[in-house]
Design a protein around this motif. Structure first.
Motif, PDB file in Angstrom:
ATOM      1  N   LEU A 187      44.413  53.157 -49.100  1.00  0.00           N
ATOM      2  CA  LEU A 187      43.882  53.123 -47.739  1.00  0.00           C
ATOM      3  C   LEU A 187      44.653  54.159 -46.937  1.00  0.00           C
ATOM      4  O   LEU A 187      45.871  54.066 -46.803  1.00  0.00           O
ATOM      5  CB  LEU A 187      44.062  51.726 -47.134  1.00  0.00           C
ATOM      6  N   HIS A 212      39.819  54.712 -49.532  1.00  0.00           N
ATOM      7  CA  HIS A 212      39.090  54.527 -48.273  1.00  0.00           C
ATOM      8  C   HIS A 212      39.847  55.279 -47.192  1.00  0.00           C
ATOM      9  O   HIS A 212      40.990  54.949 -46.866  1.00  0.00           O
ATOM     10  CB  HIS A 212      38.975  53.044 -47.907  1.00  0.00           C
ATOM     11  N   GLU A 258      35.741  44.319 -48.940  1.00  0.00           N
ATOM     12  CA  GLU A 258      34.790  45.084 -49.741  1.00  0.00           C
ATOM     13  C   GLU A 258      35.200  45.214 -51.210  1.00  0.00           C
ATOM     14  O   GLU A 258      34.335  45.310 -52.086  1.00  0.00           O
ATOM     15  CB  GLU A 258      34.609  46.493 -49.149  1.00  0.00           C
ATOM     16  N   ILE A 259      36.485  45.225 -51.489  1.00  0.00           N
ATOM     17  CA  ILE A 259      36.942  45.421 -52.867  1.00  0.00           C
ATOM     18  C   ILE A 259      36.378  44.366 -53.832  1.00  0.00           C
ATOM     19  O   ILE A 259      35.914  44.716 -54.931  1.00  0.00           O
ATOM     20  CB  ILE A 259      38.488  45.446 -52.936  1.00  0.00           C
ATOM     21  N   TYR A 264      39.906  56.668 -43.253  1.00  0.00           N
ATOM     22  CA  TYR A 264      39.304  56.401 -41.953  1.00  0.00           C
ATOM     23  C   TYR A 264      39.903  57.336 -40.905  1.00  0.00           C
ATOM     24  O   TYR A 264      41.062  57.743 -40.997  1.00  0.00           O
ATOM     25  CB  TYR A 264      39.515  54.937 -41.535  1.00  0.00           C
ATOM     26  N   GLN A 277      40.880  48.274 -40.531  1.00  0.00           N
ATOM     27  CA  GLN A 277      40.442  48.954 -41.735  1.00  0.00           C
ATOM     28  C   GLN A 277      40.924  48.220 -42.990  1.00  0.00           C
ATOM     29  O   GLN A 277      40.224  48.156 -43.997  1.00  0.00           O
ATOM     30  CB  GLN A 277      40.950  50.399 -41.747  1.00  0.00           C
ATOM     31  N   PHE A 278      42.121  47.664 -42.912  1.00  0.00           N
ATOM     32  CA  PHE A 278      42.650  46.905 -44.053  1.00  0.00           C
ATOM     33  C   PHE A 278      41.788  45.673 -44.317  1.00  0.00           C
ATOM     34  O   PHE A 278      41.503  45.348 -45.478  1.00  0.00           O
ATOM     35  CB  PHE A 278      44.099  46.489 -43.782  1.00  0.00           C
ATOM     36  N   PHE A 292      38.679  46.822 -45.976  1.00  0.00           N
ATOM     37  CA  PHE A 292      39.020  47.195 -47.349  1.00  0.00           C
ATOM     38  C   PHE A 292      39.160  45.944 -48.219  1.00  0.00           C
ATOM     39  O   PHE A 292      38.616  45.859 -49.322  1.00  0.00           O
ATOM     40  CB  PHE A 292      40.335  47.979 -47.310  1.00  0.00           C
ATOM     41  N   LYS A 293      39.872  44.960 -47.693  1.00  0.00           N
ATOM     42  CA  LYS A 293      40.129  43.711 -48.415  1.00  0.00           C
ATOM     43  C   LYS A 293      38.836  42.953 -48.704  1.00  0.00           C
ATOM     44  O   LYS A 293      38.674  42.355 -49.776  1.00  0.00           O
ATOM     45  CB  LYS A 293      41.083  42.835 -47.594  1.00  0.00           C
ATOM     46  N   HIS A 344      43.847  51.030 -55.628  1.00  0.00           N
ATOM     47  CA  HIS A 344      43.274  51.295 -54.315  1.00  0.00           C
ATOM     48  C   HIS A 344      44.242  52.034 -53.402  1.00  0.00           C
ATOM     49  O   HIS A 344      45.453  51.846 -53.489  1.00  0.00           O
ATOM     50  CB  HIS A 344      42.859  49.973 -53.648  1.00  0.00           C
ATOM     51  N   ASP A 359      33.312  54.845 -48.335  1.00  0.00           N
ATOM     52  CA  ASP A 359      33.272  54.244 -47.001  1.00  0.00           C
ATOM     53  C   ASP A 359      32.476  52.945 -47.048  1.00  0.00           C
ATOM     54  O   ASP A 359      32.104  52.403 -46.018  1.00  0.00           O
ATOM     55  CB  ASP A 359      32.661  55.219 -45.985  1.00  0.00           C
ATOM     56  N   PHE A 360      32.176  52.482 -48.278  1.00  0.00           N
ATOM     57  CA  PHE A 360      31.475  51.228 -48.535  1.00  0.00           C
ATOM     58  C   PHE A 360      30.030  51.256 -48.042  1.00  0.00           C
ATOM     59  O   PHE A 360      29.416  50.217 -47.850  1.00  0.00           O
ATOM     60  CB  PHE A 360      32.222  50.037 -47.916  1.00  0.00           C
TER      61      PHE A 360
END
Length: 277
Positions: free
Chosen positions: A92, A36, A70-71, A38, A63-64, A67-68, A90, A9-10
């Motif tokens: 999602l 990830h 944090e990666i 959610y 959320q995307f 995700f984008k 990855h 969840d970063f």
């Protein structure tokens, strides 16, 4: 190549566990699949019927974007630990975490799960109150749980709690495979309670069978299983504790009230859970 699922969840907890996941992937010569998951909101379609799809689409887009963003940070961490060559893909997924982990395990043919836990100083919270605690009993592949306080270090000693049953031997061989790849020793603990039914002959047969392996067996008599296991972790300087998951009640009971006592040390080490059929 082994496939390792890493739910994130970063958060700080997950980022700490990510380093362990990378190092574990190096040990088993595996690749990481970052998941990830959610939560999806529950709406009453009677009131949100027209905007129902738009609400979910906007949530997925949000959320995307997270995700984008944090990666690349995770890839920077990997490069900083000289593990940038570890293959990473990855996923999602919206919905329940445990359900998504199960789905990913099946679809991606996962061999291991590595996951952070927020129960950093209390093993009862570790296995019962955290997200990873709710997942442990729901999956059928080994799971490496990483508390926040567990900073990665070279694995020199792996602890293994055995009951000298056939399923223990199967799991022990899996642990040995990992130990050999990191040149670690395995220290097995058997807690002999008043209800134990394992004979001295059985123990000697195990010792004979594994005498050429980097394994030492320890038998401790007593009924306070949780205290004995925790003392074993401290005294033998265990870096990773391995246990079989039979059923949640039995497992969670090992890690209860002792931690409310003053001056109790923290037990912030990874726990490798191996499920039993």
């Amino acid at each position: 190549m082994k496939k390792i699922l890493f739910p994130t969840d970063f958060s700080e907890v997950a980022t700490n566990a990510f380093v362990h996941a990378l190092e574990f992937a190096k040990i088993v010569q595996g690749e990481l699949i970052l998941l990830h998951s959610y939560d999806l909101p529950v709406f009453d379609e009677q009131f949100f019927h027209e905007n129902f799809k738009e609400i979910y689409d906007s949530l997925e887009l949000l959320q995307f974007d997270l995700f984008k963003d944090e990666i690349p940070k995770l890839r920077t961490i990997a490069d900083g630990h000289h593990l940038g060559k570890i293959k990473m893909t990855h996923r999602l997924m919206g919905g329940d975490l445990t359900s998504n982990i199960k789905k990913a395990i099946q679809e991606d043919e996962i061999d291991f799960v590595v996951m952070g836990t927020s129960g950093a100083t209390d093993w009862d919270a570790f296995f019962v109150g955290s997200k990873s605690g709710s997942v442990i009993m729901g999956i059928d592949v080994p799971m490496l749980c990483i508390p926040l306080g567990a900073k990665h270090k070279k694995i020199k000693t792996i602890g293994y709690r055995t009951r000298f049953k056939d399923e223990d031997k199967i799991a022990l061989k899996k642990v040995l495979n990992i130990a050999k790849k990191t040149n670690a020793n395995v220290k097995c603990l058997y807690v002999k309670t008043q209800y134990s039914d394992i004979s001295k002959d059985t123990i000697e047969k195990w010792e004979k069978e594994f005498e050429q392996e980097p394994i030492a067996f320890f038998v401790v008599t007593g009924d306070e299983i949780k205290d004995i296991v925790l003392d074993f972790v401290l005294e033998k300087k265990i870096d990773v504790l391995t246990m079989l998951t039979y059923k949640r009640g039995v497992f969670a009971d090992i890690f209860k009230p002792r931690f409310a006592v003053n001056n109790t040390p923290n037990f912030e080490i990874p726990i490798l859970e191996i499920p039993v059929d």
